[in-house]
Design a protein around this motif. Sequence first.
Motif, mmCIF file in Angstrom:
data_model
loop_
_atom_site.group_PDB
_atom_site.id
_atom_site.type_symbol
_atom_site.label_atom_id
_atom_site.label_comp_id
_atom_site.label_asym_id
_atom_site.label_seq_id
_atom_site.Cartn_x
_atom_site.Cartn_y
_atom_site.Cartn_z
ATOM 1 N N ALA A 42 -10.982 9.727 -6.495
ATOM 2 C CA ALA A 42 -10.712 8.343 -6.094
ATOM 3 C C ALA A 42 -10.345 8.242 -4.616
ATOM 4 C CB ALA A 42 -9.575 7.749 -6.935
ATOM 5 N N TRP A 43 -9.943 9.367 -4.020
ATOM 6 C CA TRP A 43 -9.496 9.385 -2.633
ATOM 7 C C TRP A 43 -10.595 9.908 -1.716
ATOM 8 C CZ3 TRP A 43 -4.764 7.645 -0.863
ATOM 9 C CH2 TRP A 43 -3.828 7.303 -1.852
ATOM 10 N N ALA A 44 -10.624 9.380 -0.483
ATOM 11 C CA ALA A 44 -11.613 9.815 0.505
ATOM 12 C C ALA A 44 -10.991 9.760 1.893
ATOM 13 C CB ALA A 44 -12.852 8.917 0.446
ATOM 14 N N THR A 45 -11.614 10.480 2.836
ATOM 15 C CA THR A 45 -11.183 10.370 4.226
ATOM 16 C C THR A 45 -11.643 9.040 4.799
ATOM 17 O OG1 THR A 45 -13.199 11.456 4.984
ATOM 18 C CG2 THR A 45 -11.251 12.850 4.645
ATOM 19 N N GLU A 46 -11.068 8.694 5.933
ATOM 20 C CA GLU A 46 -11.519 7.536 6.694
ATOM 21 C C GLU A 46 -11.773 7.971 8.133
ATOM 22 O OE1 GLU A 46 -12.507 4.632 7.194
ATOM 23 O OE2 GLU A 46 -12.708 3.829 5.199
ATOM 24 N N LEU A 47 -11.956 6.999 9.002
ATOM 25 C CA LEU A 47 -12.436 7.263 10.364
ATOM 26 C C LEU A 47 -11.537 8.227 11.145
ATOM 27 C CD1 LEU A 47 -14.510 6.519 12.551
ATOM 28 C CD2 LEU A 47 -13.064 4.579 13.142
ATOM 29 N N GLY A 48 -10.227 7.981 11.137
ATOM 30 C CA GLY A 48 -9.305 8.822 11.885
ATOM 31 C C GLY A 48 -8.682 9.884 11.005
ATOM 32 N N GLN A 49 -8.260 10.991 11.606
ATOM 33 C CA GLN A 49 -7.650 12.069 10.834
ATOM 34 C C GLN A 49 -6.295 11.680 10.253
ATOM 35 O OE1 GLN A 49 -7.618 15.846 12.866
ATOM 36 N NE2 GLN A 49 -9.714 15.597 13.597
ATOM 37 N N PHE A 50 -5.769 10.521 10.660
ATOM 38 C CA PHE A 50 -4.503 10.028 10.103
ATOM 39 C C PHE A 50 -4.742 8.951 9.031
ATOM 40 C CE2 PHE A 50 -5.668 7.837 13.969
ATOM 41 C CZ PHE A 50 -5.533 6.490 13.647
ATOM 42 N N ASN A 51 -5.985 8.809 8.561
ATOM 43 C CA ASN A 51 -6.344 7.791 7.563
ATOM 44 C C ASN A 51 -6.795 8.419 6.250
ATOM 45 O OD1 ASN A 51 -8.187 6.089 10.135
ATOM 46 N ND2 ASN A 51 -6.126 5.589 9.486
ATOM 47 N N GLU A 102 -8.288 6.760 2.158
ATOM 48 C CA GLU A 102 -8.633 5.554 1.406
ATOM 49 C C GLU A 102 -8.669 5.883 -0.077
ATOM 50 O OE1 GLU A 102 -11.826 2.361 2.300
ATOM 51 O OE2 GLU A 102 -12.833 3.838 1.055
ATOM 52 N N ILE A 103 -8.184 4.927 -0.881
ATOM 53 C CA ILE A 103 -8.295 5.062 -2.329
ATOM 54 C C ILE A 103 -9.162 3.941 -2.867
ATOM 55 C CG2 ILE A 103 -6.103 3.809 -2.714
ATOM 56 C CD1 ILE A 103 -5.869 5.596 -5.297
ATOM 57 N N ASN A 104 -10.019 4.296 -3.810
ATOM 58 C CA ASN A 104 -10.928 3.350 -4.441
ATOM 59 C C ASN A 104 -10.523 3.241 -5.914
ATOM 60 O OD1 ASN A 104 -13.108 1.691 -4.927
ATOM 61 N ND2 ASN A 104 -14.593 3.357 -5.017
ATOM 62 N N ILE A 105 -9.936 2.091 -6.292
ATOM 63 C CA ILE A 105 -9.464 1.887 -7.664
ATOM 64 C C ILE A 105 -10.642 1.457 -8.537
ATOM 65 C CG2 ILE A 105 -7.848 0.597 -9.129
ATOM 66 C CD1 ILE A 105 -6.511 2.514 -7.135
ATOM 67 N N PRO A 106 -10.834 2.074 -9.699
ATOM 68 C CA PRO A 106 -11.999 1.755 -10.532
ATOM 69 C C PRO A 106 -12.064 0.272 -10.902
ATOM 70 C CG PRO A 106 -10.882 3.711 -11.362
ATOM 71 C CD PRO A 106 -9.996 3.136 -10.291
ATOM 72 N N PRO A 107 -13.292 -0.284 -11.001
ATOM 73 C CA PRO A 107 -13.456 -1.692 -11.368
ATOM 74 C C PRO A 107 -12.938 -1.968 -12.771
ATOM 75 C CG PRO A 107 -15.519 -0.745 -10.567
ATOM 76 C CD PRO A 107 -14.581 0.375 -10.764
ATOM 77 N N LEU A 161 -4.916 3.759 3.964
ATOM 78 C CA LEU A 161 -3.540 4.124 4.275
ATOM 79 C C LEU A 161 -3.487 5.040 5.491
ATOM 80 C CD1 LEU A 161 -3.907 4.482 0.833
ATOM 81 C CD2 LEU A 161 -1.443 4.230 1.121
ATOM 82 N N ASN A 162 -2.278 5.148 6.057
ATOM 83 C CA ASN A 162 -2.024 6.058 7.167
ATOM 84 C C ASN A 162 -1.191 7.238 6.699
ATOM 85 O OD1 ASN A 162 -2.944 4.533 9.771
ATOM 86 N ND2 ASN A 162 -1.857 3.000 8.557
ATOM 87 N N LEU A 163 -1.297 8.338 7.426
ATOM 88 C CA LEU A 163 -0.443 9.503 7.207
ATOM 89 C C LEU A 163 0.556 9.604 8.352
ATOM 90 C CD1 LEU A 163 -3.076 12.202 6.214
ATOM 91 C CD2 LEU A 163 -1.267 11.307 4.734
ATOM 92 N N ILE A 164 1.832 9.833 7.996
ATOM 93 C CA ILE A 164 2.862 10.023 9.020
ATOM 94 C C ILE A 164 3.589 11.329 8.773
ATOM 95 C CG2 ILE A 164 3.183 7.559 9.457
ATOM 96 C CD1 ILE A 164 5.775 7.752 7.762
ATOM 97 N N ASP A 165 4.229 11.830 9.820
ATOM 98 C CA ASP A 165 5.044 13.031 9.685
ATOM 99 C C ASP A 165 6.502 12.640 9.445
ATOM 100 O OD1 ASP A 165 6.083 12.278 12.159
ATOM 101 O OD2 ASP A 165 4.964 13.792 13.294
ATOM 102 N N ALA A 166 7.398 13.610 9.523
ATOM 103 C CA ALA A 166 8.796 13.382 9.148
ATOM 104 C C ALA A 166 9.506 12.373 10.056
ATOM 105 C CB ALA A 166 9.564 14.705 9.156
ATOM 106 N N ILE A 167 9.071 12.254 11.318
ATOM 107 C CA ILE A 167 9.755 11.295 12.200
ATOM 108 C C ILE A 167 9.039 9.946 12.265
ATOM 109 C CG2 ILE A 167 10.866 13.074 13.596
ATOM 110 C CD1 ILE A 167 8.763 12.585 15.771
#
Length: 501
Positions: free
Chosen positions: A86-95, A97-102, A62-68
Motif C-alpha cells: 500500500a506504500w510507495a515512494t514519492e518525488l523527494g527522498q523525504f516523501n 505515499e499510502i494508497n488506501i484500497p477502494p 506524508l513527510n519523513l522527519i528526524d528526531a529534531i
Amino acid sequence: MTVLPEHRDGHMGRDVASVTISGEDRRRYRDKVRRCLDVLARMLGESQFDFERPHIGLEIELNLIDAIGDPLMRNADVLKAIADPAWATELGQFNLEINIPPRELGGESTGELEAEVRDHLQHADERAEEVGGRLAMIGILPTLRRTDIGEETLSANSRYKMLNDQIFAARGEEMHIAIDGHEPLHMHADTIIPEAACTSVQFHLQVSPDQFGAYWNAAQAVAGPQVAMGANSPFLFGHRLYQETRISLFEQATDTRPDELKAQGVRPRVWFGERWITSVFDLFEENTRYFPALLPLCEDEDPRTVLDEGGIPELGELTLHNGTIYRWNRPIYAVVKGRPHLRVENRVLPAGPSVADVVANGAFYYGIVRMLAEEERPVWTRMSFATAEENLHRAARDGLDSTLYWPGLGEVPAPELILRKLLPLAHEGLQRWGVDPSRRDRLLGIIERRCVTGRTGAAWQIATVDAIEEHGTSRKDALRMMTRSYVEHMRSNAPVHTWSY
C-alpha cells in the motif's frame, strides 16, 4: 503531488526506463494518444463503463522527519521496513505515499476508513522509528530548507529523473518561484524538487460517464471552500507565506513555460481549467489539444484492435499523458478487474493534520458534490468558471479569513458560507449516500468546530510559532519545535480544532 500514473490502477507513478527521447518518439506518442482518445469516445458512446455502486478511494502523501524535526532523506529504507504494497515512494527522498484500497461509499467499510488509515500510519510510524524517523502528515514540511532541494534528494527512481529533465528541457531555464505572502519568498530552482514540498490528500470518487461532467463541475465549484477550511501549509523555507502555500508552490514548481509562453497564453500544467464541462471527454480532449508530451513512452497495445475484438483497452498513453497534467480535479480512466471505470480525483487539499481531520474533509467533500451534482439548477449555471478559480486562490491565501463568492449569497466570509450553506448540503448528501448518521454527525461536527474556532492546521502552525518566537527563539528552532509538537498531536488523532498551542 503524485507525479505520474502507474500500471497498478492508473493514478500514481509508472516506472520508466532511462531512455533518450527523439522527435520520432514524440510523433508516435502524439498519434497514439489521439488513437486512444478516439477509442475512449467509442467506449463512452457504447456505454462500456462499469458502474453499479460508487466507490471511493484515498491517497495520502506524508513527510519523513528526524528526531529534531528536520527532513529525513531515507524513504527507501523506511519503505523497506514497512514492507507493505500500500506504500510507495514519492518525488523527494523525504516523501512517502499510502494508497488506501477502494470501498463502497455508504457501505460498511466506509465507517472503518478512519481506523484503517490510523492502523496503517501507526504501523508505518513504528517502522520509520526503527531507522530514526517519524511520519509527518502536513501540507508543507515547515523545517524544509533550500539546501534540501537539490537533484540529489530526488527519490531513486528513473521516472523522477526523466520527468525533471523533460520539464527543464521544455522551460530552457531555471524555475523562478515567487510567493508574495506575509514574508515574501523569491527564489530560483534548477530541479522540480520544490514540488516535493507539497504533500496532499487525494479523494477519489467513481462516477458513471453520464454523471461525470456534473460531479467534476461540482468538485471545481467547491474547491475554494475546501481549501479555506482545510488549509495546512503556511511555512516554506522559513518564510510564513499563505495559509495554503502549497497551491501556489505547486503551480510554479512544475511550470514548463518560460515567461514568453506564459505571455502568449499557453496553458500551465498545473491547471484549474478554463470552462465547465459536459463530459469527461472534454478533459481528455483538452489534454491532447493543449499539452505536449513530457514522457512520450508508447505501449505495445493497439486500443482499436483490443476494442474491436471485444476487449477493454488500457489506453496507456492517454493515462500516462493525463498523469503529467496536474488538474486540481483530475479525470481518471482505469481498468479494474477487466472493467473500465471513471473517477474524479480531488487534489486540492493538503495532508493532515490528523486522520480524523482528513476523513472529516472527505465526508464534507463527498456530501457536497453529491448535492451539487444533483441540483435542478446547478451552481455552475449561476457562477462563472473564473469565479470558482478566484475562490480557490483567495482561500489559499487567507484560509478561513477569506471572502468567497457563492450564488445567492454574494461575497461572504468563508466560515459563514460553510456553516450556513455547505454543511447542511453535506449532511443531506451523506444521508443520500447512505452513510451512518452517527458517523456523519461526528465527522461534519469536526468541520463545524473548525469553522467556529477558526483553528485550521495553518492557523495552529502560525499561532504556535508566534508563541514560541515570543520567548526569543529563532525561526529555525521555532519551526522544529512546532513540527515536533504537531507530530505528537497528529499521533493522538485529536482533530486540530482541539489542539493546544
